[in-house]
Design an enzyme around this catalytic site. Sequence first.
Site, PDB file in Angstrom:
ATOM      1  CG  ASP A  78      -0.348  -0.011   2.516  1.00 57.24           C
ATOM      2  OD1 ASP A  78       0.888  -0.179   2.587  1.00 57.24           O
ATOM      3  OD2 ASP A  78      -1.078   0.148   3.523  1.00 57.24           O
ATOM      4  CB  SER A  79       4.575   1.752  -0.080  1.00 57.36           C
ATOM      5  OG  SER A  79       4.831   0.570  -0.827  1.00 57.36           O
ATOM      6  CG  ASP A 117       0.393  -4.138   1.988  1.00 62.27           C
ATOM      7  OD1 ASP A 117       0.543  -5.072   2.798  1.00 62.27           O
ATOM      8  OD2 ASP A 117       1.182  -3.183   1.889  1.00 62.27           O
ATOM      9  CE  LYS A 147       3.224  -5.945   3.765  1.00 62.68           C
ATOM     10  NZ  LYS A 147       2.720  -4.825   4.599  1.00 62.68           N
ATOM     11  CD  GLU A 149       0.306  -1.375   8.164  1.00 58.90           C
ATOM     12  OE1 GLU A 149      -0.152  -0.640   9.081  1.00 58.90           O
ATOM     13  OE2 GLU A 149       0.883  -0.930   7.160  1.00 58.90           O
ATOM     14  CD  GLU A 216       7.895  -0.189   7.543  1.00 57.53           C
ATOM     15  OE1 GLU A 216       6.931  -0.894   7.207  1.00 57.53           O
ATOM     16  OE2 GLU A 216       8.100   0.959   7.091  1.00 57.53           O
TER      17      GLU A 216
END
Length: 299
Positions: A78-79, A117, A147, A149, A216
């Site tokens: 999602d970057s 993501d 993925k 978080e 991270e």
Amino acid sequence: MEPAGHNPSATTADNSAVRSVTGDDAPAGIAGGARRVRVHHLQRAKERGERITMLTAYDATTAAILDAAGVDTLLVGDSIGNTMLGHATTLPVTLDDMVRAGRAVAAATRHAWVVVDLPFGSYEAGPEQALASAVRVMKETGASAVKLEGGRRSAAQIRAITDAGIPVVGHLGYTPQSENVLGGPRVQGRGDDSAEELSQDALAVQEAGAVAVVLEMVPREVAARITEFLVIPTIGIGAGPEVDGQVLVWTDMAGMTDWSPRFARRYAELGRALQQAAADFAAEVRDGAFPADEHTFDQ
Ligand code: KIV
């Protein structure tokens, strides 16, 4: 007969819609002789002490190049919000954004394991929402995993997605979707209490069924300890060398912009090279040097 304009070599039987720069076969990486990296190769890599390589990718052209380079796994991160869509953070990124990018990357990839993501707002409400989002990603992109978080707070979501047969990669430490709580990109897990919290989260992610976890911006000692006690592979970004693999955002790694985070090495200066190429093009159009005879059709 092929329909007009159809190029039969442009889409191959293995679903590679885009050709890489070289067309060479990718080096073996963690899959050994296998053509396609699959989930069990990650676990095997950890057991054998082979390092896992991961880069982000957001489009078909770049994905084909990174895939041909032999990178084991491509993360449609999602970057994309910061790197491609012009947002200041990842928060505005939508599931539609991720599905579109995920489809492009998966279609262009012959070798790498593709992970997409789940964006902010697509899984926090609970396991049902998370499962619906993950199913949509899997149905519409051709990726191999999702993925998300969070540690203990996301364990029920990871369990629900995993139980449906979809591999999940966790993401701990600095989690950009929570940047407003964390106060921006800051190292997480410093100090005994914080390190213990992070370790508990890592265990929760593993117990919920995740197949790997991204760490991270975590102190190397903490990342090393987590890597030691987890059975699943850890993939670090700003987490030091004692992890099972490394991930970087490709635009940082390739020097597409003037600034890269401290934890990223710039392996090229593609931003400057691209700017120079565009300036050369503009100059040649203006002075008439382009197009030349070889770029021009005669009657
Ligand atoms: O979105 C992303 O690029 C990521 C990496 C930083 C791991 O989550």
